[in-house]
Design a protein around this motif. Structure first.
Motif, PDB file in Angstrom:
ATOM      1  N   GLN A 118      46.812  48.302  48.334  1.00  0.00           N
ATOM      2  CA  GLN A 118      45.722  48.484  47.357  1.00  0.00           C
ATOM      3  C   GLN A 118      46.230  48.244  45.929  1.00  0.00           C
ATOM      4  O   GLN A 118      45.551  47.594  45.125  1.00  0.00           O
ATOM      5  N   GLU A 119      47.407  48.777  45.639  1.00  0.00           N
ATOM      6  CA  GLU A 119      47.968  48.574  44.302  1.00  0.00           C
ATOM      7  C   GLU A 119      48.247  47.089  44.053  1.00  0.00           C
ATOM      8  O   GLU A 119      47.983  46.566  42.961  1.00  0.00           O
ATOM      9  N   THR A 120      48.766  46.411  45.091  1.00  0.00           N
ATOM     10  CA  THR A 120      49.042  44.972  44.950  1.00  0.00           C
ATOM     11  C   THR A 120      47.753  44.199  44.742  1.00  0.00           C
ATOM     12  O   THR A 120      47.707  43.273  43.899  1.00  0.00           O
ATOM     13  N   THR A 121      46.715  44.563  45.468  1.00  0.00           N
ATOM     14  CA  THR A 121      45.414  43.894  45.315  1.00  0.00           C
ATOM     15  C   THR A 121      44.884  44.087  43.901  1.00  0.00           C
ATOM     16  O   THR A 121      44.396  43.123  43.266  1.00  0.00           O
ATOM     17  N   GLN A 122      44.998  45.300  43.402  1.00  0.00           N
ATOM     18  CA  GLN A 122      44.539  45.558  42.038  1.00  0.00           C
ATOM     19  C   GLN A 122      45.373  44.771  41.028  1.00  0.00           C
ATOM     20  O   GLN A 122      44.845  44.221  40.056  1.00  0.00           O
ATOM     21  N   ALA A 123      46.680  44.720  41.275  1.00  0.00           N
ATOM     22  CA  ALA A 123      47.561  43.978  40.364  1.00  0.00           C
ATOM     23  C   ALA A 123      47.214  42.486  40.389  1.00  0.00           C
ATOM     24  O   ALA A 123      47.180  41.827  39.338  1.00  0.00           O
ATOM     25  N   VAL A 124      46.977  41.940  41.571  1.00  0.00           N
ATOM     26  CA  VAL A 124      46.617  40.516  41.684  1.00  0.00           C
ATOM     27  C   VAL A 124      45.303  40.263  40.956  1.00  0.00           C
ATOM     28  O   VAL A 124      45.159  39.274  40.217  1.00  0.00           O
ATOM     29  N   GLN A 125      44.356  41.159  41.148  1.00  0.00           N
ATOM     30  CA  GLN A 125      43.065  40.968  40.493  1.00  0.00           C
ATOM     31  C   GLN A 125      43.197  41.043  38.971  1.00  0.00           C
ATOM     32  O   GLN A 125      42.573  40.280  38.247  1.00  0.00           O
ATOM     33  N   SER A 126      44.002  41.992  38.510  1.00  0.00           N
ATOM     34  CA  SER A 126      44.095  42.149  37.059  1.00  0.00           C
ATOM     35  C   SER A 126      45.001  41.091  36.422  1.00  0.00           C
ATOM     36  O   SER A 126      44.734  40.653  35.306  1.00  0.00           O
ATOM     37  N   THR A 127      46.050  40.657  37.096  1.00  0.00           N
ATOM     38  CA  THR A 127      46.982  39.719  36.464  1.00  0.00           C
ATOM     39  C   THR A 127      46.650  38.263  36.746  1.00  0.00           C
ATOM     40  O   THR A 127      46.923  37.407  35.908  1.00  0.00           O
ATOM     41  N   ILE A 128      46.087  37.961  37.904  1.00  0.00           N
ATOM     42  CA  ILE A 128      45.831  36.559  38.238  1.00  0.00           C
ATOM     43  C   ILE A 128      44.361  36.205  38.083  1.00  0.00           C
ATOM     44  O   ILE A 128      44.002  35.221  37.432  1.00  0.00           O
ATOM     45  N   LEU A 129      43.493  37.021  38.668  1.00  0.00           N
ATOM     46  CA  LEU A 129      42.072  36.656  38.665  1.00  0.00           C
ATOM     47  C   LEU A 129      41.424  36.802  37.287  1.00  0.00           C
ATOM     48  O   LEU A 129      40.544  36.010  36.929  1.00  0.00           O
ATOM     49  N   LYS A 130      41.842  37.779  36.527  1.00  0.00           N
ATOM     50  CA  LYS A 130      41.254  37.957  35.196  1.00  0.00           C
ATOM     51  C   LYS A 130      41.520  36.737  34.314  1.00  0.00           C
ATOM     52  O   LYS A 130      40.577  36.198  33.711  1.00  0.00           O
ATOM     53  N   PRO A 131      42.765  36.237  34.225  1.00  0.00           N
ATOM     54  CA  PRO A 131      42.984  35.026  33.431  1.00  0.00           C
ATOM     55  C   PRO A 131      42.226  33.819  34.006  1.00  0.00           C
ATOM     56  O   PRO A 131      41.742  32.969  33.259  1.00  0.00           O
ATOM     57  N   VAL A 132      42.134  33.732  35.339  1.00  0.00           N
ATOM     58  CA  VAL A 132      41.406  32.615  35.949  1.00  0.00           C
ATOM     59  C   VAL A 132      39.943  32.677  35.536  1.00  0.00           C
ATOM     60  O   VAL A 132      39.328  31.651  35.210  1.00  0.00           O
ATOM     61  N   ARG A 133      39.357  33.872  35.517  1.00  0.00           N
ATOM     62  CA  ARG A 133      37.959  34.014  35.087  1.00  0.00           C
ATOM     63  C   ARG A 133      37.811  33.612  33.610  1.00  0.00           C
ATOM     64  O   ARG A 133      36.823  32.985  33.229  1.00  0.00           O
ATOM     65  N   GLU A 134      38.793  34.057  32.828  1.00  0.00           N
ATOM     66  CA  GLU A 134      38.723  33.719  31.412  1.00  0.00           C
ATOM     67  C   GLU A 134      38.812  32.207  31.217  1.00  0.00           C
ATOM     68  O   GLU A 134      38.038  31.622  30.441  1.00  0.00           O
ATOM     69  N   VAL A 135      39.724  31.582  31.954  1.00  0.00           N
ATOM     70  CA  VAL A 135      39.857  30.123  31.860  1.00  0.00           C
ATOM     71  C   VAL A 135      38.576  29.478  32.373  1.00  0.00           C
ATOM     72  O   VAL A 135      38.070  28.504  31.774  1.00  0.00           O
ATOM     73  N   ASN A 136      38.028  29.999  33.433  1.00  0.00           N
ATOM     74  CA  ASN A 136      36.777  29.473  33.990  1.00  0.00           C
ATOM     75  C   ASN A 136      35.658  29.604  32.967  1.00  0.00           C
ATOM     76  O   ASN A 136      34.835  28.687  32.794  1.00  0.00           O
ATOM     77  N   GLY A 137      35.619  30.721  32.245  1.00  0.00           N
ATOM     78  CA  GLY A 137      34.599  30.911  31.199  1.00  0.00           C
ATOM     79  C   GLY A 137      34.795  29.915  30.061  1.00  0.00           C
ATOM     80  O   GLY A 137      33.827  29.345  29.538  1.00  0.00           O
ATOM     81  N   VAL A 138      36.037  29.720  29.684  1.00  0.00           N
ATOM     82  CA  VAL A 138      36.322  28.760  28.603  1.00  0.00           C
ATOM     83  C   VAL A 138      35.934  27.361  29.057  1.00  0.00           C
ATOM     84  O   VAL A 138      35.305  26.588  28.307  1.00  0.00           O
ATOM     85  N   VAL A 139      36.264  26.988  30.280  1.00  0.00           N
ATOM     86  CA  VAL A 139      35.922  25.662  30.797  1.00  0.00           C
ATOM     87  C   VAL A 139      34.413  25.513  30.860  1.00  0.00           C
ATOM     88  O   VAL A 139      33.858  24.445  30.493  1.00  0.00           O
ATOM     89  N   SER A 140      33.700  26.534  31.276  1.00  0.00           N
ATOM     90  CA  SER A 140      32.235  26.455  31.324  1.00  0.00           C
ATOM     91  C   SER A 140      31.673  26.270  29.918  1.00  0.00           C
ATOM     92  O   SER A 140      30.721  25.497  29.704  1.00  0.00           O
TER      93      SER A 140
END
Length: 168
Positions: A118-140
């Motif tokens: 669970q901690e790893t999942t949260q870490a992946v979501q916060s460290t990898i997915l959050k920047p990906v969403r931000e990049v996705n928002g910038v690209v959009s």
């Protein structure tokens, strides 16, 4: 009653007594003879029975030590069996306790693993997915800007009114 009659009654009574005594003596002689005949018939049987009793006594005397030996061995076997059952009980108790401890340890390890996943999942979501969403928002945003710039002209009033109606 006259004296003469009295004497006849007494004489008759004495005679009857004598007759009964003779009959009793005869009966006793008959019983004696029957007992003698019975004794003659039983004496050989008693001799034979004495031999049978002696044989039975010798068999019992021979079997006595064997029976005692069997009883002693049965007691030894019972003691050994009781001891083995006690050892088996101790082994089963110890095995059950060890199994219980191992199950508790496995439960702790599984719980720790689930928490780490669970901690790893949260870490992946916060460290990898959050920047990906931000990049996705910038690209959009860039796409929308490029799309708007590429069109060059502004939307007509009809188009803006249609957009507002859809919004409402």
């Amino acid at each position: 009653m006259s004296e003469d009659t009295f004497r006849w009654v007494i004489t008759t009574g004495v005679g009857l007594s004598w007759l009964m005594t003779v009959i009793m003596a005869g009966a006793m002689i008959g019983i004696y003879r029957a007992a003698k005949r019975l004794e003659e018939k039983i004496t050989p049987l008693v001799d034979k029975a004495g031999g049978v009793v002696d044989k039975a006594r010798s068999i019992v005397d021979d079997a006595g030590p064997k029976i005692r030996d069997m009883v002693d061995k049965a007691q030894e076997m019972t003691a050994v069996a009781r001891e083995q059952v006690q050892k088996l009980d101790a082994l089963v108790t110890e095995t059950a306790e060890r199994t219980r401890l191992q199950i508790d340890r496995i439960e702790i390890v599984v719980e720790d693993t689930v928490n780490r996943v669970q901690e790893t999942t949260q870490a992946v979501q916060s460290t990898i997915l959050k920047p990906v969403r931000e990049v996705n928002g910038v690209v959009s945003g860039l796409r929308a800007a490029i799309s708007t710039l590429a069109r060059g002209s502004r939307a007509s009033v009809d188009h803006a009114t249609q957009d507002e109606e859809m919004f409402i």
